[in-house]
Design an enzyme around this catalytic site. Structure first.
Site, PDB file in Angstrom:
ATOM      1  N   GLY A   1       0.814  -1.206   0.000  1.00  0.00           N
ATOM      2  CA  GLY A   1       0.000   0.000   0.000  1.00  0.00           C
ATOM      3  C   GLY A   1       0.849   1.260   0.000  1.00  0.00           C
ATOM      4  CB  THR A   2       3.823   2.256   1.977  1.00  0.00           C
ATOM      5  OG1 THR A   2       3.192   1.978   3.230  1.00  0.00           O
ATOM      6  CG2 THR A   2       4.724   3.461   2.111  1.00  0.00           C
TER       7      THR A   2
ATOM      8  CG  ASN B   1      -5.134   3.822   9.418  1.00  0.00           C
ATOM      9  OD1 ASN B   1      -5.409   4.851   8.797  1.00  0.00           O
ATOM     10  ND2 ASN B   1      -4.203   3.776  10.348  1.00  0.00           N
TER      11      ASN B   1
ATOM     12  CB  SER C   1      -1.986  -3.170   1.124  1.00  0.00           C
ATOM     13  OG  SER C   1      -0.913  -3.910   1.604  1.00  0.00           O
TER      14      SER C   1
ATOM     15  CG  HIS D   1      -0.296  -6.756   4.572  1.00  0.00           C
ATOM     16  ND1 HIS D   1      -0.320  -6.454   5.914  1.00  0.00           N
ATOM     17  CD2 HIS D   1       0.005  -5.604   3.941  1.00  0.00           C
ATOM     18  CE1 HIS D   1      -0.028  -5.176   6.072  1.00  0.00           C
ATOM     19  NE2 HIS D   1       0.175  -4.636   4.889  1.00  0.00           N
TER      20      HIS D   1
ATOM     21  CB  THR E   1      12.621  -8.981 -11.450  1.00  0.00           C
ATOM     22  OG1 THR E   1      13.678  -8.735 -12.378  1.00  0.00           O
ATOM     23  CG2 THR E   1      12.023 -10.359 -11.683  1.00  0.00           C
TER      24      THR E   1
ATOM     25  CB  CYS F   1       3.660   5.626  17.343  1.00  0.00           C
ATOM     26  SG  CYS F   1       4.292   6.782  18.517  1.00  0.00           S
TER      27      CYS F   1
HETATM   28  N1  PLP Z   1      -3.077   3.095   4.078  1.00  0.00           N
HETATM   29  C1  PLP Z   1      -3.825   2.613   5.084  1.00  0.00           C
HETATM   30  C2  PLP Z   1      -5.186   3.208   5.337  1.00  0.00           C
HETATM   31  C3  PLP Z   1      -3.348   1.567   5.873  1.00  0.00           C
HETATM   32  O1  PLP Z   1      -4.103   1.086   6.872  1.00  0.00           O
HETATM   33  C4  PLP Z   1      -2.063   1.031   5.586  1.00  0.00           C
HETATM   34  C5  PLP Z   1      -1.500  -0.045   6.433  1.00  0.00           C
HETATM   35  O2  PLP Z   1      -1.830  -0.172   7.593  1.00  0.00           O
HETATM   36  C6  PLP Z   1      -1.327   1.547   4.509  1.00  0.00           C
HETATM   37  C7  PLP Z   1      -1.870   2.586   3.794  1.00  0.00           C
HETATM   38  C8  PLP Z   1       0.019   1.004   4.149  1.00  0.00           C
HETATM   39  O3  PLP Z   1      -0.069  -0.262   3.542  1.00  0.00           O
HETATM   40  P1  PLP Z   1       1.195  -1.255   3.522  1.00  0.00           P
HETATM   41  O4  PLP Z   1       1.337  -1.810   4.898  1.00  0.00           O
HETATM   42  O5  PLP Z   1       0.844  -2.333   2.538  1.00  0.00           O
HETATM   43  O6  PLP Z   1       2.368  -0.468   3.079  1.00  0.00           O
END
Ligand code: PLP
Length: 381
Positions: free
Chosen positions: A71-72, A151, A199, A201, A237, A325
């Protein structure tokens, strides 16, 4: 006895069917998907099947899916990729006050580079007033990036309503859907956005893989330099086993989606009723507004949330604060602050997050343990 796992917003258990789908790409189909030989093409076929599964779940074309490391990275690619594409001239971006650091810190970085960032405030339930967006948009706005569901407290933002304001102006709109994909219907077209990150996971797939989905024609410059993978948008890759796992996780999530909200949301509601019945002086954050069905953030007045989390850990319940945090210091959550959370529960809030694997029996047992932990901590202070 295994701990009762109520930290599914942090990550979920990989589904055994997802692991099965990944295994052949570690063991047999290990060739590089960019290789022209048969083994390479077999690996590529698996990857493209996964791309179609993502595209089906999100409602975008398969060539509007870029695989990332999670996600990041997807969020960074969306924001920086649009800003640096040079398609629009400008120095202004819009986001909210309660974003995940993947968005918040990227915006901080852009600010340090001379861009102006408008951070939309939220109300006491964490909802952005859709009208506030129209007031900050400027002729030089490059991008709007808003999270679909928090989140931390689960609040679902009125994305479609906001997109209706943004789209006619031709400003790209990105949504961080990490907490909603696989939980509620998430469709690029219905939401009316241009880019969407999620994401693997968080939906019972493997860690370290995610996707950025986008409409054809969305300006998007790669943020790394290297090979031509992912249609030149993300060199390197590809993580083929991870991508196969993401594809399988999306297929399963799509099949199970119709019942997810009713079942998991129902369990979450009975969890909250049980806690309300057993524990006095609590606040259930964002309860009156639409929330992601798997998230419950509860403030226990007068106690320290970290103490509750540690005590629960000892008693066999895994939960967390849900707030990333920054320094390791125990700072009050920026999301709760933005919601002007009552001081009595600002430091005493804990996030409980469920999954499709959570059982009614676990919910009853966890509620009793939580009541015991909070009562004990309150008695001791
Ligand atoms: N955005 C939100 C709302 C999330 O809850 C998270 C992960 O907790 C992320 C982005 C980041 O995702 P990743 O852990 O796959 O980098």
């Amino acid at each position: 006895m295994d701990p009762i796992y109520l930290d599914n917003s942090a990550t979920t258990r990989p589904d055994p069917r997802v692991l099965e789908a990944m295994l052949p790409y570690f063991r047999d189909m290990y060739a590089n998907p960019s290789s022209v030989h048969m083994p390479g093409q077999r690996a590529r076929a698996g990857m493209e099947e996964a791309r179609r599964a993502v595209a089906r779940l999100i409602g975008c074309p398969a060539d509007g899916v870029v695989f990332t490391s999670g996600g990041t990275e997807a969020i960074n690619l969306a924001i920086l990729g649009v800003v640096r594409s040079g398609r629009r001239q400008g120095r202004h971006l819009v986001t909210s006050a309660i974003e995940h650091p993947a968005t918040g810190r990227t915006m901080d970085y852009l600010e340090s580079q001379g861009y102006t960032v408008s951070r939309l405030p939220v109300d006491a339930n964490g909802v952005i007033a859709a009208g506030s967006l129209a007031r900050v948009l400027r002729p030089d706005t490059l991008l709007v990036s808003i999270m679909h569901a928090s989140n931390e407290v689960g609040t679902i933002q009125p994305i479609a309503e906001m997109a209706a304001v943004v789209r006619p102006l031709g400003i790209p709109f990105h949504v961080d859907a990490v907490q909603t994909v696989g939980k509620i219907p998430v469709d690029l077209t219905t939401l009316g956005v241009d880019l969407l990150s999620f994401s693997s996971h968080k939906l019972h797939g493997p860690k370290g893989v995610g996707a950025l989905c986008f409409r054809p024609g969305t300006p998007l410059a790669p943020q790394m330099y290297g090979g031509h993978q992912e249609l030149g948008r993300r060199p390197g890759t590809e993580n083929v086993p991870g991508i196969a796992g993401l594809g399988a996780a999306c297929r399963l999530a799509g099949e199970l989606l119709p019942e997810f909200a009713a079942r998991v949301g129902g369990l979450r509601d009975s969890f909250e009723s049980e806690i309300t019945r057993r524990v006095p002086d609590i606040v259930i954050h964002a309860r009156p507004v639409p929330r992601a069905p798997h998230i419950s953030k509860i403030g226990f007045a007068g106690v320290d949330g970290e103490a509750v989390i540690i005590s629960l850990d000892i008693l066999g319940v895994a939960a967390s604060s849900g707030s990333a945090c920054s320094s390791g210091a125990l700072e009050p959550s920026p999301t709760l602050r933005a919601m002007r959370c009552p001081p009595a529960v600002l430091n005493g809030s804990v996030r409980f997050s469920l999954s499709r694997e959570t059982t009614a029996e676990e919910i009853v047992r966890a509620s009793a343990i939580i009541a015991e932990a909070v009562t004990q901590i309150r008695r001791l202070q």
